[in-house]
Design an enzyme around this catalytic site. Structure first.
Site, PDB file in Angstrom:
ATOM      1  CD  GLU A  37      59.631 -58.254-101.040  1.00  0.00           C
ATOM      2  OE1 GLU A  37      60.352 -58.613-101.991  1.00  0.00           O
ATOM      3  OE2 GLU A  37      60.054 -57.619-100.069  1.00  0.00           O
ATOM      4  NE  ARG A 261      62.156 -53.588 -90.317  1.00  0.00           N
ATOM      5  CZ  ARG A 261      62.670 -54.077 -91.444  1.00  0.00           C
ATOM      6  NH1 ARG A 261      63.437 -53.316 -92.212  1.00  0.00           N
ATOM      7  NH2 ARG A 261      62.434 -55.307 -91.804  1.00  0.00           N
ATOM      8  CE  LYS A 271      60.889 -61.403 -96.387  1.00  0.00           C
ATOM      9  NZ  LYS A 271      59.690 -61.485 -97.253  1.00  0.00           N
TER      10      LYS A 271
END
Length: 561
Positions: A37, A261, A271
Site C-alpha cells: 500500500e 509475518r 505503520k
C-alpha cells in the site's frame, strides 16, 4: 542481486512452488507479486515479503510484479510510491511489470455489476455502525440487512449513482451477498465498495467509489494471472472470500498462501504507530536510524546484503513468533566484518603528551585496513608527541582485571609503540584533563625486543592531525522486547527507550575519515561499525552514525537483569 538460496533447505512455500512445477500446474509457470500500500515507507517486515516474492521468482525462473494496492486515496501519496520503488531496487531486486490496483478500477466495477446481476451483491443503505452491529459474533449468526433483497435493477441503478457521485460519503456501500449465518464472520456479506469523495494520486477525481482490499486483491491477482499469491498470516481467514469472488466471477484461479509475518524485539512494525512517532517529532523522520524502515536502516548503515541474509536466515514458516533483534544485528556484523575498513576514532578524548617524544616530529605508521581482507592493503597513520585516547581507557585506580592504562602501567598503542603513564594532570575541580606518558622507541609496531608483554592494546589519534566530528550512538527504539505486551489502555510510547540516542560532540577521528562518504561503512576499532550520516553530515561538520556495536551489549544487560 540476492544471494543464491538453492543450497538451503526449502521452506513450505518453496515446496509448494516446486511441487506445482513438477505437476505442471499453470503449465509450470511461476508468477508472484509484491503488493504494498503506498501509505508509508517500507520496513524490515516488508523486506521479508520482498525477498520471498522476488526470490521465488528468481529461483524458479518465474516473474514477479510490483503492484501498488492504491485503493485508499485518503492515505496514499506519490511520495510513498517513489520511495517504495527506490527501496526495492536498493534491496537488490527489480520487477518484471509495474501495476496499480487503480489500473483495474473499470474492470473491478464491471465485475461488481456482474455479481449484482447474478444476485450476489447488493447496495446497503445502512451506516457502518449499523452494519457492524448486525454482523453477529463467533457463536451467534448475523442479522440480514433490510436492504438485502433489493432487486437487481435497483441495485444496479444505485451502484451507478454511487459511481457518478450522487451520494455523500457513508450513505451507501456495496456488499457481497453470501451468508449472514456463516461460521466464518468474513463471509457475512462483506463490504465491496464504499463512497469516498477524495482525490486519488493517479486517477484524480475520476472515481468517488473505491473497492475494499478483500474485493480488489484477488481480482487484481487474477488479472495478472498470479500463480502464487503470498500473504502474511493475518490474511488466512480472508482466503475464503478471496476464493469466493474468483469462483463466482469464473476468472483465473489465483491461489493464496500465507506465511508468518516478521515480528522483531525492541521495535514496532505498525505503520500507524511509526507514523505517530514521525508526526509527534519523537524521531527524526521516517529515515531516523532507530526506525525499522528500510530508509532508517540504510541511513544507520545497514547493507542490502545484510538484510537479505537476515531474511534468508529467519526463513519462512506458518507459525508466528518473535525474532530477536540480535539476529538482525549479527547479520550486519557478519557482513561488515568482511567489507568495512578499520579506522581509529576517539569518541571521548583524553589528551596524552609523550614527554620523551621529540617535539615537532611526525611519523607515518602503517595500519592494516581490514584483517579479513588482504586485498584492502594498508594505510598511513600520523603519530606525534600529542595524542588523544579514550577516557574509558584510563583509570587512576584500576581494578584487578582492568588491562588498559593507569599510573605506572604500560599498554600497547595500536600499530604504534608501548606507552607508559608517568603522571596525571587535573584541573581545579579534580577532573583528569591530561596524561603525561613516555614511549619505548624500541617497540615500534607493537612488540618489544626484550620480549616483555603488555596485556592491553588501545587505539588513539594524533591530536594535531585528527578530524573533529559528531558521533551518534543509536540503541533499540523500545526498552521492552514485545510492544504487544503493552495494555490497550496504556500509551505504548511510554515504553520508548529514552537512551536510544546519545550524541557525542568533539570526537576525534584519524585524518583519512575526512573523506568518508555515506554508504561506505567503517569499523572504528574497538568501538563498532559506523557510517557517515546521509542526512546531516557536511564537509564542514562530519556526522557519523553507529550502525551496530562489535558485540551484543544487550545480552549482557539481560544477563545481569
Amino acid at each position: 542481486m540476492a544471494t543464491d538460496e538453492t543450497s538451503k533447505p526449502r521452506d513450505f512455500i518453496r515446496e509448494i512452488v516446486a511441487n506445482d512445477i513438477a505437476a505442471g500446474t499453470n503449465d509450470g509457470r511461476v508468477q508472484s507479486r509484491f503488493p504494498p500500500e503506498p501509505n508509508g515507507y517500507l520496513h524490515i517486515g516488508h523486506a521479508k515479503s520482498i525477498c520471498l516474492n522476488f526470490g521465488i521468482a528468481k529461483e524458479f525462473g518465474g516473474r514477479c510484479n510490483l503492484r501498488f494496492d492504491d485503493t485508499n486515496p485518503t492515505k496514499e501519496d506519490v511520495e510513498y510510491v517513489e520511495s517504495i520503488q527506490e527501496d526495492i531496487r536498493w534491496l537488490g531486486f527489480d520487477w518484471d511489470e509495474l501495476h496499480f490496483a487503480s489500473d483495474y478500477f473499470e474492470q473491478l466495477y464491471d465485475w461488481a455489476c456482474e455479481l449484482i446481476r447474478k444476485g450476489l451483491a447488493y447496495v446497503d443503505s445502512q451506516s457502518l455502525d449499523e452494519i457492524r452491529a448486525q454482523r453477529g459474533t463467533a457463536t451467534e449468526p448475523g442479522t440480514a440487512s433490510p436492504y438485502r433483497d433489493r432487486s437487481v435493477e435497483e441495485n444496479l441503478d444505485l451502484f451507478a449513482k454511487m459511481r457518478s457521485g450522487e451520494f455523500e460519503d457513508g450513505t451507501h456501500v456495496l456488499r457481497a451477498k453470501i451468508d449472514m449465518a456463516s461460521p466464518h464472520l468474513i463471509m457475512r456479506d462483506p463490504l465491496m465498495y464504499r463512497i469516498r469523495h477524495a482525490h486519488h494520486h493517479r486517477t484524480g477525481d475520476e472515481w468517488c467509489i473505491y473497492p475494499m482490499y478483500d474485493y480488489a486483491h484477488g481480482q487484481s491477482d487474477s488479472i495478472e494471472q498470479i500463480t502464487h499469491s503470498l500473504c502474511s498470516l493475518e490474511f488466512e481467514t480472508h482466503r475464503r472470500l478471496y476464493d469466493w469472488f474468483i469462483e463466482k466471477l469464473e476468472i483465473f484461479p489465483s491461489k493464496q498462501y500465507e506465511f508468518a509475518r516478521l515480528s522483531l524485539t525492541y521495535t514496532i512494525m505498525s505503520k500507524r504507530k511509526l507514523l505517530e512517532l514521525v508526526q509527534e517529532g519523537k524521531v527524526d523522520g521516517w529515515d531516523d536510524p532507530r526506525m525499522p524502515t528500510l530508509r532508517g536502516l540504510r541511513r544507520r548503515g545497514y547493507t542490502a546484503e545484510a538484510i537479505r541474509n537476515f531474511c534468508s536466515e529467519i526463513g519462512v514458516t506458518k507459525y508466528p513468533g518473535m525474532t530477536d533483534m540480535v539476529v538482525l544485528e549479527n547479520s550486519l556484523r557478519n557482513d561488515l566484518n568482511k567489507r568495512a575498513e578499520r579506522r581509529m576514532a576517539v569518541l571521548k578524548p583524553l589528551k596524552v603528551v609523550i614527554t620523551n617524544y621529540p617535539e615537532g616530529q611526525v611519523e607515518e605508521l602503517d595500519a592494516v585496513n581490514n584483517p579479513e581482507d588482504e586485498s584492502a592493503g594498508t594505510r598511513k597513520v600520523p603519530f606525534s608527541r600529542e595524542l588523544f585516547i579514550e577516557q574509558d581507557d584510563f583509570m587512576e585506580d584500576p581494578p584487578k582485571k582492568f588491562f588498559r592504562l593507569g599510573p605506572g602501567r604500560e599498554v600497547r598503542l595500536r600499530w604504534a609503540y608501548f606507552l607508559k603513564c608517568e603522571d596525571v594532570v587535573k584541573d581545579d575541580a579534580g577532573n583528569i584533563v591530561e596524561l603525561r606518558c613516555t614511549y619505548d622507541p624500541e617497540t615500534k609496531g607493537g612488540s618489544a625486543p626484550d620480549g616483555r608483554k603488555v596485556k592491553g592494546t588501545i587505539h588513539w589519534v594524533s591530536a594535531a592531525h585528527a578530524v573533529e566530528a559528531e558521533v551518534r550512538l543509536y540503541d533499540h527504539l523500545l526498552k521492552i522486547e514485545d510492544a504487544s505486551d503493552v495494555p490497550e489502555a496504556e500509551d505504548w510510547k511510554n515504553y520508548l527507550n529514552e537512551n536510544s540516542l546519545e550524541v557525542l560532540t568533539g570526537c576525534r577521528l584519524e585524518p583519512s575519515l575526512a573523506e568518508a562518504e555515506p554508504g561506505n561503512p567503517v569499523q572504528f576499532e574497538r568501538l563498532g561499525y559506523f557510517t557517515v550520516d546521509s542526512k546531516h553530515s557536511r564537509p564542514e561538520k562530519l556526522v557519523f552514525n553507529r550502525s551496530v556495536t562489535l558485540r551484543d551489549t544487550w545480552a549482557k544487560v539481560k544477563k545481569k537483569g
